[in-house]
Motif scaffolding. Structure first.
Motif, PDB file in Angstrom:
ATOM      1  N   LYS A  56       1.958  -6.329  -4.171  1.00  0.00           N
ATOM      2  CA  LYS A  56       1.607  -6.365  -4.432  1.00  0.00           C
ATOM      3  C   LYS A  56      -0.269  -5.365  -5.629  1.00  0.00           C
ATOM      4  CE  LYS A  56       1.914  -7.209  -0.110  1.00  0.00           C
ATOM      5  NZ  LYS A  56       2.610  -6.606  -0.370  1.00  0.00           N
ATOM      6  N   THR A  57      -0.235  -4.368  -4.476  1.00  0.00           N
ATOM      7  CA  THR A  57      -1.688  -3.601  -5.058  1.00  0.00           C
ATOM      8  C   THR A  57      -1.450  -3.385  -6.314  1.00  0.00           C
ATOM      9  OG1 THR A  57      -1.703  -3.306  -2.471  1.00  0.00           O
ATOM     10  CG2 THR A  57      -2.811  -1.680  -5.006  1.00  0.00           C
ATOM     11  N   THR A  58       0.272  -3.500  -6.675  1.00  0.00           N
ATOM     12  CA  THR A  58       0.663  -2.425  -8.464  1.00  0.00           C
ATOM     13  C   THR A  58       0.167  -3.617  -9.518  1.00  0.00           C
ATOM     14  OG1 THR A  58       2.572  -1.550  -7.500  1.00  0.00           O
ATOM     15  CG2 THR A  58       1.576  -1.528 -10.114  1.00  0.00           C
ATOM     16  N   ILE A 129      -9.511  -9.598  -2.647  1.00  0.00           N
ATOM     17  CA  ILE A 129      -9.470  -8.592  -1.080  1.00  0.00           C
ATOM     18  C   ILE A 129      -7.866  -8.243  -0.893  1.00  0.00           C
ATOM     19  CG2 ILE A 129     -10.091  -8.436   0.532  1.00  0.00           C
ATOM     20  CD1 ILE A 129     -11.997 -10.370   0.368  1.00  0.00           C
ATOM     21  N   ASP A 130      -7.608  -7.139  -1.443  1.00  0.00           N
ATOM     22  CA  ASP A 130      -6.000  -6.291  -0.989  1.00  0.00           C
ATOM     23  C   ASP A 130      -6.319  -6.402   0.895  1.00  0.00           C
ATOM     24  OD1 ASP A 130      -3.654  -5.861  -1.381  1.00  0.00           O
ATOM     25  OD2 ASP A 130      -4.241  -4.109  -2.819  1.00  0.00           O
ATOM     26  N   GLU A 131      -4.595  -6.002   1.743  1.00  0.00           N
ATOM     27  CA  GLU A 131      -4.478  -5.672   2.573  1.00  0.00           C
ATOM     28  C   GLU A 131      -4.773  -6.822   3.302  1.00  0.00           C
ATOM     29  OE1 GLU A 131      -3.055  -2.707   3.765  1.00  0.00           O
ATOM     30  OE2 GLU A 131      -3.455  -1.729   1.503  1.00  0.00           O
ATOM     31  N   ALA A 132      -5.214  -8.032   2.680  1.00  0.00           N
ATOM     32  CA  ALA A 132      -6.090  -9.428   3.604  1.00  0.00           C
ATOM     33  C   ALA A 132      -5.124  -9.819   4.596  1.00  0.00           C
ATOM     34  CB  ALA A 132      -6.289 -10.830   2.746  1.00  0.00           C
TER      35      ALA A 132
HETATM   36 MG   LIG Z   1      -1.018  -3.258  -1.468  1.00  0.00          MG
END
Ligand SMILES: [Mg+2]
Ligand SMILES: Nc1ncnc2c1ncn2[C@@H]1O[C@H](COP(=O)(O)OP(=O)(O)OP(=O)(O)O)[C@@H](O)[C@H]1O
Length: 317
Positions: A56-58, A129-132
């Motif tokens: 996801k973050t990538t 917003i990551d790690e939501a």
């Molecule tokens: Mg991540």
């Protein structure tokens, strides 16, 4: 150290969410296309969900690179333990909107004014917003209110919420139904199939400078896939470790035994790296993940591989 032995220019299985390494599975390709479309079409609210370590973050970092080229204004927040009063502070700071007041109403006015200005200039503003999955219900409700910033025809702020499957569960809560109804696109990342794992490993090796001569035996990759359950982060961990031990033995291509050794080191032969089935108690789940993370962290520190959490937030305007 092993790079020269295997003819590589850099470490192929670094744990950082480096978008240069993004391997486009069909699923990732679809999600990236949907994210790009949703933002360009000003769809307003998009979610990106997937199991821990599935990219996801990538993918978000790749999206940020694209947004950067597309001259969009971006705010990227990954500190999802923030409270409602931090939220606006973070958003204003990330968009670099000067605001002397710390009163919520003033901050909202300022944000609205800035967004209208962007709209007039035909610029897109995107909040990611990551790690939501860690956001509290009250912060999620605040985020919903931000979707009310709109003209009579279009949303002024495009919002991407990215998180683990718990985010989807959270969004099913009755008190968050207003937010759920506003989600216009849902994107996913998923576990790799065995074929994808082979292609994934080959692609990372190619990007790291491999010339095509086999570095891993096919059986070693099959085994890494089995232990990792198709989770890219765990595949990286196993492959990195296996490369190191194969180098120590001066062995090429890397054999399944090197992967088994890595799996034992991380106790992957005892604990699966994916969430247990729903009927397992929370305690067992937490204990399992904790043990896995503890072992992984220990082994990583021994081999000096950075974890994604070590990476400072990418700041791109
Ligand atoms: Mg991540
Ligand atoms: N499709 C992919 N292509 C290339 N690398 C990937 C892919 N998916 C995951 N990875 C790699 O796996 C590791 C974990 O990825 P990432 O941090 O993006 O996962 P995540 O879904 O954000 O995890 P978490 O839920 O823990 O935040 C990184 O090293 C990343 O580069």
């Amino acid at each position: 150290m092993y790079q020269t032995f295997f003819g590589l220019k850099e470490s192929p299985f670094n744990g950082n969410p480096d978008p240069r390494y993004l391997y486009l599975t069909k699923q990732i390709q679809e999600s990236l296309a949907s994210l790009m479309y949703g933002i360009q079409a000003r769809k307003g609210f998009i979610t990106l969900t997937g199991e821990v370590g599935t990219g996801k973050t990538t993918l978000v970092n790749r999206l940020l690179d694209w947004l950067h080229q597309y001259k969009a204004r971006t705010a990227y927040i990954f500190n999802s333990r923030l409270n409602t009063s931090d939220l606006l502070d973070f958003i204003l700071a990330e968009f670099e909107i000067p605001c002397a007041s710390r009163t919520k109403s003033q901050q909202l006015l300022r944000l609205n004014h800035w967004l209208l200005e962007r709209y007039r200039m035909r610029e897109t503003a995107v909040l990611i917003i990551d790690e939501a999955q860690n956001l509290s219900n009250s912060v999620l409700e605040e985020i919903r209110l931000l979707t009310n910033l709109e003209t009579s025809t279009e949303k002024l702020l495009q919002i991407v919420l990215s998180g683990q499957p718990e985010l989807e569960e959270k969004l099913k809560l009755p008190e968050l139904r207003q937010l759920r109804q506003r989600i216009t696109l849902r994107c996913k990342t998923s576990l790799l199939s065995i074929e994808e794992t082979h292609a994934y490993v080959a692609e990372r090796l190619r990007i790291a400078g491999a010339n095509g001569t086999p570095i891993f035996s096919p059986e070693a990759i099959d085994l890494a896939h089995t232990y990792a359950h198709g989770i890219p982060r765990v595949i990286n961990l196993l492959c990195e470790h296996a490369l190191i031990s194969a180098y120590t033995e001066q062995q090429r291509p890397v054999q399944p035994a090197a992967v088994s050794e890595a799996a034992r080191e991380f106790q992957l032969d005892e604990i699966a790296p994916i969430a247990p089935p729903r009927d397992t108690t929370m305690e067992e789940a937490a204990e399992g993940s904790e043990t896995f993370l503890h072992n992984a962290g220990e082994a990583l520190s021994r081999f000096h591989i950075g974890s994604p959490e070590d990476t400072p937030a990418r700041k791109q305007k």
